[in-house]
Design a protein around this motif. Structure first.
Motif, PDB file in Angstrom:
ATOM      1  N   ALA A  53       0.846  -1.035  -0.163  1.00 61.27           N
ATOM      2  CA  ALA A  53       0.029   0.043  -0.168  1.00 61.27           C
ATOM      3  C   ALA A  53       0.937   1.134  -0.010  1.00 61.27           C
ATOM      4  CB  ALA A  53      -0.797  -0.028   1.392  1.00 61.27           C
ATOM      5  N   PRO A  54       0.385   2.301  -0.627  1.00 64.34           N
ATOM      6  CA  PRO A  54       1.193   3.544  -0.427  1.00 64.34           C
ATOM      7  C   PRO A  54       1.585   4.128   0.732  1.00 64.34           C
ATOM      8  CG  PRO A  54      -0.865   3.826  -1.785  1.00 64.34           C
ATOM      9  CD  PRO A  54      -0.928   2.521  -1.442  1.00 64.34           C
ATOM     10  N   GLY A  55       2.807   4.519   0.945  1.00 68.84           N
ATOM     11  CA  GLY A  55       3.345   4.918   2.463  1.00 68.84           C
ATOM     12  C   GLY A  55       3.638   3.810   3.406  1.00 68.84           C
ATOM     13  N   ARG A  56       3.758   2.542   2.817  1.00 73.00           N
ATOM     14  CA  ARG A  56       4.025   1.425   3.927  1.00 73.00           C
ATOM     15  C   ARG A  56       5.578   1.199   3.510  1.00 73.00           C
ATOM     16  NH1 ARG A  56       0.326   0.067   7.660  1.00 73.00           N
ATOM     17  NH2 ARG A  56      -1.671   0.044   6.818  1.00 73.00           N
ATOM     18  N   GLU A  57       5.941   0.255   4.701  1.00 76.18           N
ATOM     19  CA  GLU A  57       7.829   0.151   4.483  1.00 76.18           C
ATOM     20  C   GLU A  57       7.629  -1.009   3.609  1.00 76.18           C
ATOM     21  OE1 GLU A  57      10.446   0.781   7.763  1.00 76.18           O
ATOM     22  OE2 GLU A  57      10.197  -1.409   8.032  1.00 76.18           O
ATOM     23  N   VAL A  58       8.736  -1.242   2.904  1.00 77.49           N
ATOM     24  CA  VAL A  58       8.932  -2.476   1.829  1.00 77.49           C
ATOM     25  C   VAL A  58      10.282  -2.873   2.490  1.00 77.49           C
ATOM     26  CG1 VAL A  58       9.082  -3.367  -0.361  1.00 77.49           C
ATOM     27  CG2 VAL A  58       7.470  -1.798   0.116  1.00 77.49           C
ATOM     28  N   LYS A  87      10.661   5.501  -6.637  1.00 76.09           N
ATOM     29  CA  LYS A  87      10.697   7.140  -6.720  1.00 76.09           C
ATOM     30  C   LYS A  87       9.976   7.561  -5.665  1.00 76.09           C
ATOM     31  CE  LYS A  87       9.429  10.788  -9.789  1.00 76.09           C
ATOM     32  NZ  LYS A  87       9.035  11.305 -11.095  1.00 76.09           N
ATOM     33  N   GLY A  88      10.468   8.484  -4.762  1.00 82.38           N
ATOM     34  CA  GLY A  88       9.505   9.052  -3.759  1.00 82.38           C
ATOM     35  C   GLY A  88       9.825   8.495  -2.537  1.00 82.38           C
ATOM     36  N   ALA A  89      10.332   7.319  -2.505  1.00 79.32           N
ATOM     37  CA  ALA A  89      10.492   6.451  -1.259  1.00 79.32           C
ATOM     38  C   ALA A  89      11.524   6.893  -0.608  1.00 79.32           C
ATOM     39  CB  ALA A  89      10.931   5.013  -1.616  1.00 79.32           C
ATOM     40  N   ARG A  90      11.465   6.684   0.688  1.00 83.25           N
ATOM     41  CA  ARG A  90      12.359   7.170   1.707  1.00 83.25           C
ATOM     42  C   ARG A  90      13.477   6.172   2.332  1.00 83.25           C
ATOM     43  NH1 ARG A  90      10.726   8.797   7.826  1.00 83.25           N
ATOM     44  NH2 ARG A  90       8.840   7.602   6.766  1.00 83.25           N
ATOM     45  N   GLY A  91      14.302   6.050   1.566  1.00 87.12           N
ATOM     46  CA  GLY A  91      15.555   5.064   1.758  1.00 87.12           C
ATOM     47  C   GLY A  91      15.938   4.542   3.198  1.00 87.12           C
ATOM     48  N   PRO A  92      16.743   3.533   3.321  1.00 85.86           N
ATOM     49  CA  PRO A  92      16.832   2.863   4.427  1.00 85.86           C
ATOM     50  C   PRO A  92      18.095   3.846   5.251  1.00 85.86           C
ATOM     51  CG  PRO A  92      18.006   1.776   3.029  1.00 85.86           C
ATOM     52  CD  PRO A  92      17.151   2.734   1.992  1.00 85.86           C
ATOM     53  N   SER A  93      18.000   3.792   6.545  1.00 87.77           N
ATOM     54  CA  SER A  93      19.272   4.617   7.347  1.00 87.77           C
ATOM     55  C   SER A  93      20.119   3.522   7.602  1.00 87.77           C
ATOM     56  CB  SER A  93      18.685   5.305   8.482  1.00 87.77           C
ATOM     57  OG  SER A  93      18.072   4.272   9.357  1.00 87.77           O
ATOM     58  N   GLN A  94      19.971   2.457   7.676  1.00 90.41           N
ATOM     59  CA  GLN A  94      21.030   1.083   7.741  1.00 90.41           C
ATOM     60  C   GLN A  94      20.614   0.057   7.104  1.00 90.41           C
ATOM     61  OE1 GLN A  94      20.736   0.518  12.014  1.00 90.41           O
ATOM     62  NE2 GLN A  94      18.777  -0.637  11.964  1.00 90.41           N
ATOM     63  N   ALA A  95      21.525  -0.951   6.770  1.00 83.89           N
ATOM     64  CA  ALA A  95      21.321  -2.236   6.393  1.00 83.89           C
ATOM     65  C   ALA A  95      21.859  -3.192   7.205  1.00 83.89           C
ATOM     66  CB  ALA A  95      22.408  -2.380   5.156  1.00 83.89           C
ATOM     67  N   ALA A 114      24.697  10.811  -5.239  1.00 81.79           N
ATOM     68  CA  ALA A 114      24.037  10.947  -6.392  1.00 81.79           C
ATOM     69  C   ALA A 114      23.582   9.914  -7.345  1.00 81.79           C
ATOM     70  CB  ALA A 114      25.340  11.884  -7.187  1.00 81.79           C
ATOM     71  N   ASP A 115      23.932   8.640  -6.930  1.00 81.86           N
ATOM     72  CA  ASP A 115      23.399   7.470  -7.590  1.00 81.86           C
ATOM     73  C   ASP A 115      22.645   6.775  -6.872  1.00 81.86           C
ATOM     74  OD1 ASP A 115      25.547   7.073  -6.125  1.00 81.86           O
ATOM     75  OD2 ASP A 115      26.333   5.522  -7.516  1.00 81.86           O
ATOM     76  N   GLY A 116      22.006   7.164  -5.688  1.00 82.19           N
ATOM     77  CA  GLY A 116      21.034   6.150  -4.760  1.00 82.19           C
ATOM     78  C   GLY A 116      21.556   6.282  -3.314  1.00 82.19           C
ATOM     79  N   VAL A 117      21.001   5.354  -2.519  1.00 82.01           N
ATOM     80  CA  VAL A 117      21.085   5.038  -1.222  1.00 82.01           C
ATOM     81  C   VAL A 117      22.341   4.095  -1.090  1.00 82.01           C
ATOM     82  CG1 VAL A 117      20.277   4.904   1.082  1.00 82.01           C
ATOM     83  CG2 VAL A 117      18.987   6.362  -0.600  1.00 82.01           C
ATOM     84  N   TRP A 118      23.503   4.351  -0.312  1.00 84.22           N
ATOM     85  CA  TRP A 118      24.454   3.427  -0.459  1.00 84.22           C
ATOM     86  C   TRP A 118      24.781   3.137   1.167  1.00 84.22           C
ATOM     87  CZ3 TRP A 118      25.353   0.184  -4.173  1.00 84.22           C
ATOM     88  CH2 TRP A 118      24.825   0.573  -5.394  1.00 84.22           C
ATOM     89  N   CYS A 119      25.199   2.344   1.610  1.00 82.97           N
ATOM     90  CA  CYS A 119      25.540   1.586   2.947  1.00 82.97           C
ATOM     91  C   CYS A 119      27.109   1.220   2.977  1.00 82.97           C
ATOM     92  CB  CYS A 119      24.485   0.699   3.508  1.00 82.97           C
ATOM     93  SG  CYS A 119      23.044   0.914   3.181  1.00 82.97           S
ATOM     94  N   GLU A 120      27.952   1.578   3.577  1.00 82.36           N
ATOM     95  CA  GLU A 120      29.319   1.372   3.276  1.00 82.36           C
ATOM     96  C   GLU A 120      29.358   0.052   4.585  1.00 82.36           C
ATOM     97  OE1 GLU A 120      33.795   3.101   4.564  1.00 82.36           O
ATOM     98  OE2 GLU A 120      32.036   3.971   4.992  1.00 82.36           O
ATOM     99  N   LYS A 140       1.781   9.070  -1.823  1.00 85.09           N
ATOM    100  CA  LYS A 140       0.536   9.069  -2.872  1.00 85.09           C
ATOM    101  C   LYS A 140       1.164   8.260  -4.030  1.00 85.09           C
ATOM    102  CE  LYS A 140      -0.676  13.829  -1.311  1.00 85.09           C
ATOM    103  NZ  LYS A 140      -0.957  15.109  -1.720  1.00 85.09           N
ATOM    104  N   GLY A 141       1.855   7.162  -3.811  1.00 88.14           N
ATOM    105  CA  GLY A 141       2.387   6.401  -4.841  1.00 88.14           C
ATOM    106  C   GLY A 141       1.320   5.426  -5.442  1.00 88.14           C
ATOM    107  N   HIS A 142       1.399   5.018  -6.706  1.00 86.33           N
ATOM    108  CA  HIS A 142       0.605   4.244  -6.991  1.00 86.33           C
ATOM    109  C   HIS A 142       1.378   3.449  -8.162  1.00 86.33           C
ATOM    110  CE1 HIS A 142      -0.034   7.647  -9.556  1.00 86.33           C
ATOM    111  NE2 HIS A 142      -0.491   6.771 -10.535  1.00 86.33           N
ATOM    112  N   GLY A 143       0.969   2.498  -9.128  1.00 80.29           N
ATOM    113  CA  GLY A 143       1.679   1.752 -10.118  1.00 80.29           C
ATOM    114  C   GLY A 143       2.656   0.928  -9.605  1.00 80.29           C
ATOM    115  N   LYS A 144       3.677   0.734 -10.479  1.00 80.19           N
ATOM    116  CA  LYS A 144       4.939   0.095 -10.160  1.00 80.19           C
ATOM    117  C   LYS A 144       6.168   0.624  -9.439  1.00 80.19           C
ATOM    118  CE  LYS A 144       3.866  -3.116 -13.753  1.00 80.19           C
ATOM    119  NZ  LYS A 144       4.462  -3.797 -15.089  1.00 80.19           N
TER     120      LYS A 144
END
Length: 190
Positions: A53-58, A87-95, A114-120, A140-144
């Protein structure tokens, strides 16, 4: 002297012939510096929720194993895990890293680049394991919602370079950079 040069040339040909073939989603990002296959290659699978669902954590799960090119010398690799999240997702703060038995081994801090969210990974990771990353989809996301996740690998380092903890930009400018990634799609519907 000629014999030593002949032996060195022969070993170089053997190492080149034995280097692993790269997967379809692997690529060298610094073509001018990397006219060879990766010394350390990643084989990986990426899983994520098929629907959300939109706004949910994946939660995304990356199962990986490494293959090293046969050599007499030790390898020093520098790895980052992550990639581009939907697009529009809030990326992780940790892996979170787990071994093959499911035991939690480490947590890696993540940051936006610049090229995404990366974890060292900050050190050696086991040859096989599982990494778990979570992202919150746009409200407010929808689709794929597509995520392309995997490893950024920097090789060609020696032990001293490995100990310096270069930033991503410094490592990309100085060392061979290979990316191993897979794309996973989540259908977003309310």
């Amino acid at each position: 002297m000629r014999r030593a040069l002949g032996i060195a040339a022969g070993l170089a040909l053997v190492v080149t012939a034995l280097s692993p073939a790269s997967s379809a989603d692997a690529g060298c990002l610094s073509a001018r510096k990397c006219e060879r296959e990766a010394l350390i290659a990643f084989d990986l699978t990426v899983r994520g929720a098929s629907r959300a669902a939109p706004g949910r954590e994946v939660t995304y799960v990356l199962d990986y194993s490494t293959t090293w090119t046969p050599s007499f010398a030790p390898y020093w690799g520098y790895y980052w895990v992550g990639g581009s999240f939907p697009k529009g997702a809030r990326g992780p703060s940790q892996a979170v890293l787990f071994d093959t038995a499911g035991k939690r081994l480490a947590t890696f801090p993540c940051g936006r680049h610049a090229d995404g969210v990366w974890c060292e990974t900050r050190g050696r990771i086991p040859n096989q394991g599982r990494i778990v990353l979570s992202a919150r989809l746009a409200a407010k996301g929808h689709g794929k919602a597509r995520a392309t996740l995997g490893f950024d690998s920097f090789d060609g380092l020696n032990e001293q370079d490995y100990a310096r903890r270069h930033t991503r930009a410094q490592a990309r400018a100085k060392f061979c950079n290979y990316r191993f990634s897979r794309t996973v799609t989540t259908k977003v519907a309310s």
